[in-house]
Design an enzyme around this catalytic site. Structure first.
Site, short mmCIF file in Angstrom:
data_model
loop_
_atom_site.label_atom_id
_atom_site.label_comp_id
_atom_site.label_asym_id
_atom_site.label_seq_id
_atom_site.Cartn_x
_atom_site.Cartn_y
_atom_site.Cartn_z
N ASP A 264 0.86 -1.18 0.00
CA ASP A 264 0.00 0.00 0.00
C ASP A 264 0.90 1.23 0.00
O ASP A 264 1.45 1.61 1.03
CB ASP A 264 -0.90 0.03 1.25
CG ASP A 264 -1.99 -1.05 1.21
OD1 ASP A 264 -1.77 -2.09 0.57
OD2 ASP A 264 -3.05 -0.83 1.82
N LYS B 129 -6.80 3.26 -3.47
CA LYS B 129 -7.26 3.29 -2.08
C LYS B 129 -7.44 4.74 -1.66
O LYS B 129 -6.64 5.60 -2.04
CB LYS B 129 -6.20 2.57 -1.23
CG LYS B 129 -6.39 2.62 0.27
CD LYS B 129 -5.31 1.77 0.97
CE LYS B 129 -5.26 2.03 2.46
NZ LYS B 129 -4.20 1.28 3.16
N LYS C 104 -10.24 0.16 -2.68
CA LYS C 104 -10.18 -0.02 -1.23
C LYS C 104 -10.47 1.29 -0.51
O LYS C 104 -9.59 2.14 -0.40
CB LYS C 104 -8.80 -0.55 -0.82
CG LYS C 104 -8.62 -0.69 0.69
CD LYS C 104 -7.28 -1.30 1.06
CE LYS C 104 -7.03 -1.23 2.57
NZ LYS C 104 -5.70 -1.72 2.97
#
Lengths: 303, 292
Positions: free
Chosen positions: A140, A203, A239
């Protein structure tokens, strides 16, 4: 397989109609979900959670405990799914990987000088490589918001592409930190840059900045994914992270994903929730449905 | 000119706010001559859930306040009630009391609140103990608040019964979810207005109106409610007791004449307390024996 191009030949991002987005989003929140579908939805939410701990005070003990929870969500009620992954700092990847040996739960690691991203390219690449070498299945990364806001889109694009290369087999989630991007137009532009530069997932947030994953922001990003899919036929994951702490909000998000992207995205390969307290709320809702009795957090694990 | 009196719509009290019931339903209790005396919310199980959530949120900071400060706040309720005495007297008359009865009830309610305000910083000294044990331990027992107390207000009074059960429960740091008397609910919501304008933090007391048979089982079975106090429940007794078993709720029923000055006391406070006993190792120097 997606071939990253350079920033100059990605399509121009459409502008976002904020009022329209708010109206559309409000409608996702007024769906009536009956008990049977709700129960299935809650199971699905559980299986999509990236159980997260990203604090300066994280210890190996805390990470091990969280990993145990990841595949033993509520042992007094059998046949619950496990969460999708745990999300930790690079220094905790090995601990998490060991703790999750033999399970299907993946290990995601934040990287690139999380959460601010204020560091050099070399440090960010080293950060990423370290996490991958330690065994992270997913990375991430955060984008350089400062550069983005200064208009240096090329820089942001190239950085994401470089990190993608460093990831190797690990899937790359790109955190836009939408709370710092100020407008939905910026969110859309950052989404497009991330997708074309090689993101497997986009995300919303680090969880350190408010506002985080509002439905408006998630909607805007889902539309970017949809447009990319319509153009290229390639799926990108989504996400939302930060601020989704209730089952109700999670179910509203699922409704939105289904109606924008369709059933193909309704699994944990393509949709995740980044959350720390959501899991317990979902468990309490499931137990409420199963027992008919409102639950107390006293009877669920402390995160 | 004849004027049509406005029938007040009473809302419910959750987390320091006055929302309508989420169900949108209402009922109209009537007086002896069959006239409606107000429009009351017919609360639903989701209102109970919301009230319990609010009570849990308020519990931490309320129970951690100093006992003296809680005493000040409870005393403030009495002060505010004193200032709105007339309104309560009229409301009680509307619900069938004579003027003399109404005055007596309101004054007794005020006095009872002052009584419990006084207990706030004293009950722990009276109920705590140092216990004799035959080992090298300093062994003592102190009181702690329990958590959320569910209160079913007595059905036959509108104000004094509610005050008699509610105030001792919250004066020790518990928070409460109260279901008002079904047929005499007016004073409960007006009392919520009193609470709201005194210094009681939002969520410490949450008040719902509606159908007892509908709301009580939800409150009784709620895993996050730690105690349940009421008058004898009659036909609902067994069902309620069964529902309260899952999380081992403390369940107390009282049968008292609430208009009597004797229907108050330390035990109304102590029933909603947990006792915590601590064994603290001590040195046994030179074979001397400890007195405790």
């Amino acid at each position: 397989m997606k071939v990253p191009t350079s920033f100059t030949n990605i399509p121009i991002s459409p502008s976002v109609d904020k009022v329209g987005v708010e109206e559309r989003v409000a409608r996702f929140q007024s769906r009536s979900i009956k008990n049977e579908s709700k129960r299935q939805g809650l199971d699905l939410v559980l299986s999509m959670i990236d159980l997260t701990t990203l604090e300066g005070k994280d210890t190996p003990g805390k990470v091990k405990q969280m990993c145990y929870k990841a595949h033993h969500l509520h042992d007094s009620y059998p046949n619950l799914p496990t969460v999708a992954a745990v999300c930790v700092f690079p220094s905790m990847v090995k601990t998490a990987k060991t703790a999750l040996l033999g399970t299907s739960v993946k290990v995601a690691s934040v990287s690139t000088a999380f959460p601010s991203g204020q560091s050099t390219r070399a440090v960010k690449l080293a950060d990423t490589k370290f996490a991958v070498d330690e065994g992270a299945d997913e990375i991430d990364m955060v984008i350089s918001r400062g550069k983005f806001l200064a208009g240096e889109y090329n820089f942001v694009f190239d950085e994401i592409a470089a990190i993608k290369e460093a990831c190797g087999k690990a899937r790359l989630k790109v955190i836009l930190e939408t709370g710092e991007l100020c407008t939905l137009d910026s969110v859309r532009k950052a989404s497009d840059i991330a997708i074309y530069a090689g993101a497997d997932f986009i995300k919303t947030s680090t969880g350190k900045i408010q506002p985080a994953a509002t439905m408006q922001v998630t909607y805007t990003m889902l539309m970017a994914i949809k447009d990319y899919y319509d153009t290229t036929g390639i799926m990108i994951g989504m996400k939302p992270a930060g601020g989704i702490s209730t089952s109700k909000l999670a179910l509203h998000n699922l409704v939105m994903v289904k109606e924008i992207l369709g059933n193909n995205w309704l699994n944990n390969d393509w949709f995740r929730f980044g959350a720390s307290s959501l899991a317990n709320d979902v468990l309490m809702q499931i137990m409420k449905l199963e027992t008919g009795v409102y639950q107390s957090s006293d009877y669920f694990t402390i995160d | 000119m004849n004027r049509v009196e406005i029938l007040k719509t009473y809302k419910i009290y959750i987390g320091g706010a006055f929302p309508r019931t989420e169900s949108g339903r209402y009922y109209t209790p009537v007086n002896k001559t069959g006239e409606g005396i107000g429009n009351m919310c017919l609360s639903s199980r989701k209102d109970v859930r919301n009230a319990v959530t609010a009570a849990r949120k308020a519990f931490g900071s309320w129970s951690e306040r100093s006992a003296f400060n809680r005493g000040q706040i409870i005393y403030r309720i009495a002060e505010m009630l004193e200032g709105r005495k007339e309104q309560f007297i009229l409301e009680l008359q509307k619900q069938g009391s004579t003027k003399a009865e109404a005055e007596k009830e309101v004054i007794l309610a005020i006095d009872r609140i002052v009584y419990y305000a006084g207990w706030c910083d004293k009950y722990n000294q009276v109920l705590s103990a140092v216990n004799p044990v035959s080992s090298s331990h300093f062994n003592f027992t102190t009181c702690e608040s329990m958590g959320i107390v569910g209160v079913l207000a007595p059905q036959t009074t509108s104000l004094i019964g509610l005050v008699s059960l509610l105030i001792p429960a919250i004066c020790s740091g518990n928070t409460a979810v109260l279901i008002a008397s079904e047929k005499l609910p007016l004073c409960a919501i007006t009392f919520a207005e009193v609470l709201n304008s005194s210094d009681v933090p939002g969520g410490v007391v949450n008040i719902l109106t509606g159908n007892t048979e509908e709301l009580l089982p939800v409150l009784a079975s709620h895993m996050d409610v730690n105690a349940l106090i009421s008058e004898s429940l009659g036909s609902l007794e067994i069902e309620t007791a069964k529902a309260a078993v899952d999380n081992l709720k403390r369940k107390f029923t009282y049968n008292a004449d609430w208009s009597s000055e004797k229907s108050q006391g330390l035990y109304y406070i102590s029933d909603c307390l947990e006792l915590k006993t601590t064994w603290h190792p001590i040195e046994n120097i030179g074979g001397t024996t400890s007195s405790y």
